[in-house]
Design a protein around this motif. Sequence first.
Motif, short mmCIF file in Angstrom:
data_model
loop_
_atom_site.label_atom_id
_atom_site.label_comp_id
_atom_site.label_asym_id
_atom_site.label_seq_id
_atom_site.Cartn_x
_atom_site.Cartn_y
_atom_site.Cartn_z
N GLY A 137 0.78 -1.22 0.00
CA GLY A 137 0.00 0.00 0.00
C GLY A 137 0.81 1.27 0.00
N ARG A 138 2.12 1.16 0.04
CA ARG A 138 3.00 2.33 0.04
C ARG A 138 3.63 2.49 -1.35
N PRO A 139 4.01 3.72 -1.71
CA PRO A 139 4.56 3.93 -3.06
C PRO A 139 5.85 3.17 -3.31
N GLY A 140 6.61 2.85 -2.26
CA GLY A 140 7.84 2.10 -2.45
C GLY A 140 7.60 0.69 -2.95
N PHE A 141 6.45 0.11 -2.61
CA PHE A 141 6.17 -1.23 -3.12
C PHE A 141 5.91 -1.19 -4.61
N ARG A 142 5.06 -0.29 -5.05
CA ARG A 142 4.75 -0.23 -6.47
C ARG A 142 5.99 0.13 -7.29
N ALA A 143 6.83 1.01 -6.76
CA ALA A 143 8.07 1.35 -7.47
C ALA A 143 9.00 0.14 -7.57
N SER A 144 9.00 -0.70 -6.53
CA SER A 144 9.80 -1.93 -6.56
C SER A 144 9.28 -2.87 -7.64
N TYR A 155 10.42 -11.69 -21.08
CA TYR A 155 9.38 -12.41 -20.33
C TYR A 155 8.00 -11.86 -20.69
N GLN A 156 7.02 -12.70 -20.51
CA GLN A 156 5.62 -12.30 -20.62
C GLN A 156 5.14 -12.01 -19.20
N THR A 157 4.98 -10.75 -18.86
CA THR A 157 4.65 -10.36 -17.49
C THR A 157 3.20 -9.93 -17.36
N SER A 158 2.68 -10.12 -16.16
CA SER A 158 1.34 -9.63 -15.83
C SER A 158 1.33 -9.21 -14.37
N VAL A 159 0.47 -8.27 -14.05
CA VAL A 159 0.32 -7.78 -12.68
C VAL A 159 -1.08 -8.11 -12.21
N GLN A 160 -1.16 -8.79 -11.08
CA GLN A 160 -2.44 -9.19 -10.48
C GLN A 160 -2.69 -8.30 -9.28
N SER A 161 -3.85 -7.71 -9.19
CA SER A 161 -4.16 -6.81 -8.06
C SER A 161 -5.12 -7.48 -7.09
N PHE A 162 -5.02 -7.06 -5.84
CA PHE A 162 -5.90 -7.54 -4.77
C PHE A 162 -6.02 -6.42 -3.75
N SER A 163 -6.89 -6.58 -2.80
CA SER A 163 -7.10 -5.55 -1.79
C SER A 163 -6.84 -6.11 -0.40
N ARG A 164 -6.15 -5.32 0.40
CA ARG A 164 -5.92 -5.72 1.80
C ARG A 164 -5.72 -4.46 2.63
N SER A 165 -6.36 -4.41 3.79
CA SER A 165 -6.21 -3.30 4.74
C SER A 165 -6.48 -1.95 4.09
N GLY A 166 -7.48 -1.92 3.22
CA GLY A 166 -7.88 -0.68 2.59
C GLY A 166 -6.95 -0.19 1.50
N ALA A 167 -6.02 -1.02 1.06
CA ALA A 167 -5.07 -0.61 0.03
C ALA A 167 -4.99 -1.68 -1.05
N THR A 168 -4.63 -1.28 -2.25
CA THR A 168 -4.45 -2.22 -3.35
C THR A 168 -3.05 -2.80 -3.29
N GLY A 169 -2.98 -4.12 -3.41
CA GLY A 169 -1.70 -4.81 -3.48
C GLY A 169 -1.54 -5.47 -4.83
N TRP A 222 5.65 -11.60 -4.84
CA TRP A 222 4.38 -11.51 -4.13
C TRP A 222 4.24 -10.21 -3.35
N GLY A 223 3.02 -9.72 -3.28
CA GLY A 223 2.70 -8.58 -2.42
C GLY A 223 2.13 -9.03 -1.09
N LEU A 238 0.85 -13.57 4.09
CA LEU A 238 0.87 -14.33 2.83
C LEU A 238 -0.30 -13.96 1.94
N VAL A 239 -0.66 -12.69 1.95
CA VAL A 239 -1.90 -12.27 1.29
C VAL A 239 -1.82 -12.45 -0.23
N GLY A 240 -0.73 -11.95 -0.84
CA GLY A 240 -0.63 -12.00 -2.29
C GLY A 240 -0.56 -13.42 -2.84
N SER A 241 0.30 -14.23 -2.25
CA SER A 241 0.45 -15.60 -2.74
C SER A 241 -0.83 -16.40 -2.50
N THR A 242 -1.50 -16.16 -1.38
CA THR A 242 -2.77 -16.84 -1.11
C THR A 242 -3.82 -16.44 -2.14
#
Length: 324
Positions: A62-69, A82-96, A160-161, A167-171
Amino acid sequence: MRSRMIATLGAAALAAAALLAPSASAAPATLAAPDVPLANVKAHLSQLQSIASSNGGNRAHGRPGFRASLDYVQAKLDAAGYQTSVQSFSRSGATGYNLIADWPGGDVDDTLMTGAHLDSVTAGPGINDNGSGTAATLETALAVARENYQPDRHLRFAWWGAEELGLVGSTYYVDNLPSSERSKITGYLNFDMVGSPNPGYFAYDGDGSSGSGGPAGSAEIEQVLRAYFQTIDVPVQDTAFDGRSDYGPFIRVGIPAGGLFTGAEGRKTSQQAQLWGGQAGIAFDRCYHSSCDTTSNIDDTALDRNADAIANAVWTLAAGGGAG
């Protein structure tokens, strides 16, 4: 990495040749993994440190440093083919976000997946936890591209986020895979903290020699990981295979898994200091989940050995098909 207990000394590492096929003479030769340059892995860590420093001192969910990473890692993979994709999810009021990267080719019905969590805690930049696993996994993926490695199995890498939140992202990834897609993932390798400053050398206890083992095939993965360290005369101990890092969601649905670990807040024993050097009675990582988990909180030798072990496992396990 979430807290975990270190298990007792595991079985001795087995020779890699005994692991790969019932008849070594009948099996095709396996290409040797390339050396993973330590300088390249450390360059990724420096970039992650710079990202944290420019974004409030952390790379947390949920912090800008994660998305920049994530953007940094994705750009490297995209440039490498590589063929890349980004999967989004929500946790603690923020997008991961999870980052998934597929290397073109190989049998997609027999996919070997390798992952590391990309987020830090809010308290610090997370360079050992888990910049080390992130960087070593990234450089292994880039080595695949440099070598134009074309193994029998399909290769997929993931970052994983929100691991630090449970283990929110991998789950989310595993829970949202259709069963037909889950069945195509025939092995998962996880690397969470592989450069601790007072390092141990641990492998997840897939064969259950010191506790509960994992799904069928996990023992073979553990043996391949251990076999690399046997070639460099470094003893390996078991660490609990209890689902407390991002392999947890995979083993819960029966996917074989394994990984390496250099220790967190647990203290190195006198016996372990005799095995590996370092300081007895001191934590493997005194900066675990703290602001001092910076680029100075890395043991270069441990990081180098583990990066090479990761590449060796990917090359070895991808070549012949199946979990081991």
